[in-house]
Motif scaffolding. Structure first.
Motif, PDB file in Angstrom:
ATOM      1  N   PRO A   1       0.839  -1.231  -0.147  1.00  0.00           N
ATOM      2  CA  PRO A   1      -0.125   0.146   0.035  1.00  0.00           C
ATOM      3  C   PRO A   1       0.705   1.301   0.115  1.00  0.00           C
ATOM      4  O   PRO A   1       0.468   2.229  -0.829  1.00  0.00           O
ATOM      5  N   ALA A   2       1.894   1.136   0.547  1.00  0.00           N
ATOM      6  CA  ALA A   2       2.715   2.364   0.769  1.00  0.00           C
ATOM      7  C   ALA A   2       3.358   2.801  -0.458  1.00  0.00           C
ATOM      8  O   ALA A   2       3.684   3.645  -1.096  1.00  0.00           O
ATOM      9  N   ASP A   3       3.832   1.647  -1.303  1.00  0.00           N
ATOM     10  CA  ASP A   3       4.530   1.752  -2.447  1.00  0.00           C
ATOM     11  C   ASP A   3       3.512   2.233  -3.566  1.00  0.00           C
ATOM     12  O   ASP A   3       3.867   3.262  -4.381  1.00  0.00           O
ATOM     13  N   ARG A   4       2.262   1.730  -3.610  1.00  0.00           N
ATOM     14  CA  ARG A   4       1.194   1.966  -4.418  1.00  0.00           C
ATOM     15  C   ARG A   4       0.797   3.619  -4.294  1.00  0.00           C
ATOM     16  O   ARG A   4       0.471   4.282  -5.234  1.00  0.00           O
ATOM     17  N   ALA A   5       1.179   3.999  -3.237  1.00  0.00           N
ATOM     18  CA  ALA A   5       0.793   5.487  -2.685  1.00  0.00           C
ATOM     19  C   ALA A   5       1.833   6.299  -3.185  1.00  0.00           C
ATOM     20  O   ALA A   5       1.777   7.610  -2.955  1.00  0.00           O
TER      21      ALA A   5
END
Length: 478
Positions: free
Chosen positions: A421-425
């Motif tokens: 989720p952090a990477d996609r954000a």
């Protein structure tokens, strides 16, 4: 005077005798070879007879939840829609179904403790263990599992069970005979023979792996069974195969029994696993001859330290970036993967001596091993942050200067998991997290405390910045 015919006869007889004598060593050698093969065959048979009674079949039942799918009409085309108008789709309700799996295991104590793989019993509602003598236990219990190494310990209520003795996987050499026993495709007590093809393999199946590679035939259902040496002792836990067809292709993998033993001892005592912690990051590949030459090493043994975590056991002991760890307690360090596994197997508080190579000289450092769990908390690796794909650390003066955050408060992102989720954000290493769930954070401890709310809401509101601007980001745990 001897007739000429007699002389010829003597020569012929003498020649036959010479040939016979010459052929005798070859015949004797062939007979010895056959005798050796016969003894080897008997040795395999003896190992099988000794081990088979302690190898069990593990049948697992689990409930699988299937999400409902959108229902679509069989007349899904534009022509149908022009004549009859748009169709309304509906979602079928979710449903549950029973899934049955099959694996293997082996008894390691007379009172019913059984070693197997985590992936065999993970999520099981019911575990049925069948012994080779016909006994069946419908209520096997999971004592503990360790997904990070794919090891599990289960137990049946029984006494005086046959047991397989555990050997020493560190003493295993490439080329040694090994014997795999298990229940491939549900076929109980199947025995296959091969050799150790390689050691210390990492194939990406588990977080902690140091696999023994073998060409002994391992197939689906073999998982959890023992890999035995010629003495009949378990030196591995059969775990996986490399296959493009789903079946045997000559490459199988087993967890070294020394690693499995360390895990099961902890599971037996407490039902959970704690791991040792050093607090370094290492070059994730074996040192090449070219790199060894640049570093001034005589060979390519050891591991190269690329980062030392502040306030970690390694930092307190004086380890530095670019140090090369050559030995631990006098034993040669072969590669980063096996070294990491050995450190993880050590108890918190144990003191070890590391021989490091620094500035073309050897140096000995004493390190007191820490707890990985405490180390992860210090690094901001709580369960929630792991799901978000975030790893952070305190913002030191050095880091603030390096990334342009002088005078700012927060925690700095040190690692982001790919496709998390952090990477996609769009969050990346080097960014500063100023607040979490509307709470300002300036330490890793405050970061972890603020994230606890996210375990309930399944969302995390972060205020992050780089050297140019700050923005709010919402991350979902679903």
């Amino acid at each position: 005077m001897i007739p000429r015919e007699w002389s010829k006869a003597k020569i012929i007889v003498l020649g036959i005798i010479v040939l016979a004598i010459a052929a005798m060593p070859a015949a004797v050698s062939a007979e010895k070879g056959i005798a050796t093969l016969r003894e080897t065959s008997k040795a395999f048979s003896a190992v099988a007879k000794k081990a088979i009674p302690a190898v069990v079949s593990v049948k697992v039942e689990k409930t699988i939840r299937e999400e409902g799918q959108l229902y679509q009409s069989p007349f899904e085309d534009d022509l149908f829609e022009r004549f009859f108008g748009p169709r309304y789709h509906y979602r079928r309700p979710p449903r549950q179904r029973q899934q049955v799996g099959q694996g293997s295991g082996f008894v390691i104590s007379e009172d019913g403790y059984i070693l197997t793989n985590n992936h065999v019993v993970e999520g099981a509602d019911k575990i049925v263990v069948s012994l080779q003598d016909g006994r069946k236990f419908d209520d096997a219990k999971v004592i503990g599992t360790d997904p990070k190494s794919d090891v599990a310990l289960i137990k049946v209520d029984a006494e005086n069970l046959p047991v397989i003795e555990l050997g020493d996987s560190d003493a295993l050499d490439i080329g040694e005979w090994v014997i795999a026993v298990g229940s491939p495709f549900g076929l109980q007590a199947t025995v296959t023979v091969g050799v150790v093809s390689a050691k210390s393999r990492g194939v990406g199946l588990a977080e902690y792996e140091d696999f023994i590679q073998t060409d002994a035939a391992i197939n689906p259902g073999n998982s959890g069974g023992p890999l035995l040496n010629i003495d009949g002792k378990a030196i591995g836990l059969n775990t996986a195969i490399f296959s493009q067809s789903g079946g045997y292709m000559g490459i199988g993998f087993a967890i070294p029994i020394n690693l499995a033993r360390s895990i099961t001892d902890q599971l037996r005592k407490s039902g959970k696993v704690t791991r040792g912690y050093l607090g370094i990051q290492m070059h994730p590949e074996k040192i090449t001859p070219e790199l060894a030459e640049e570093l001034g090493l005589k060979d390519n043994k050891g591991v190269l330290v690329t980062e030392v975590i502040p306030d970690s056991p390694a930092a307190k002991a004086g380890l530095k970036r670019r140090d090369i760890i050559l030995e631990m307690d006098g034993k040669t360090v072969e590669d980063w993967q096996s070294f990491r596994n050995h450190v993880a197997m050590l108890e918190q508080g144990k003191k070890v001596t590391l021989t490091v190579f620094r500035d073309e000289k050897k140096k000995e450092l004493e390190v007191e091993i820490g707890s990985l769990e405490e180390g992860q908390i210090a690094l901001g690796v709580s369960e929630v942050s792991r799901k978000l794909g975030l790893q952070v650390q305190n913002l030191t003066d050095e880091l603030a200067t390096r990334f342009g955050y002088e005078g700012a408060k927060g925690v700095i992102v040190t690692e982001v998991t790919d496709n998390s989720p952090a990477d996609r954000a769009g969050i990346g290493a080097g960014m500063l997290i100023i607040s979490v769930n509307r709470r300002d954070v300036s330490t890793v401890k405050e970061f972890s405390e603020a994230l606890k709310e996210s375990s309930k809401t399944k969302k995390a509101l972060l205020l992050v910045r780089n050297e140019r601007y700050a923005q709010y980001v919402v991350l979902s745990l679903d």
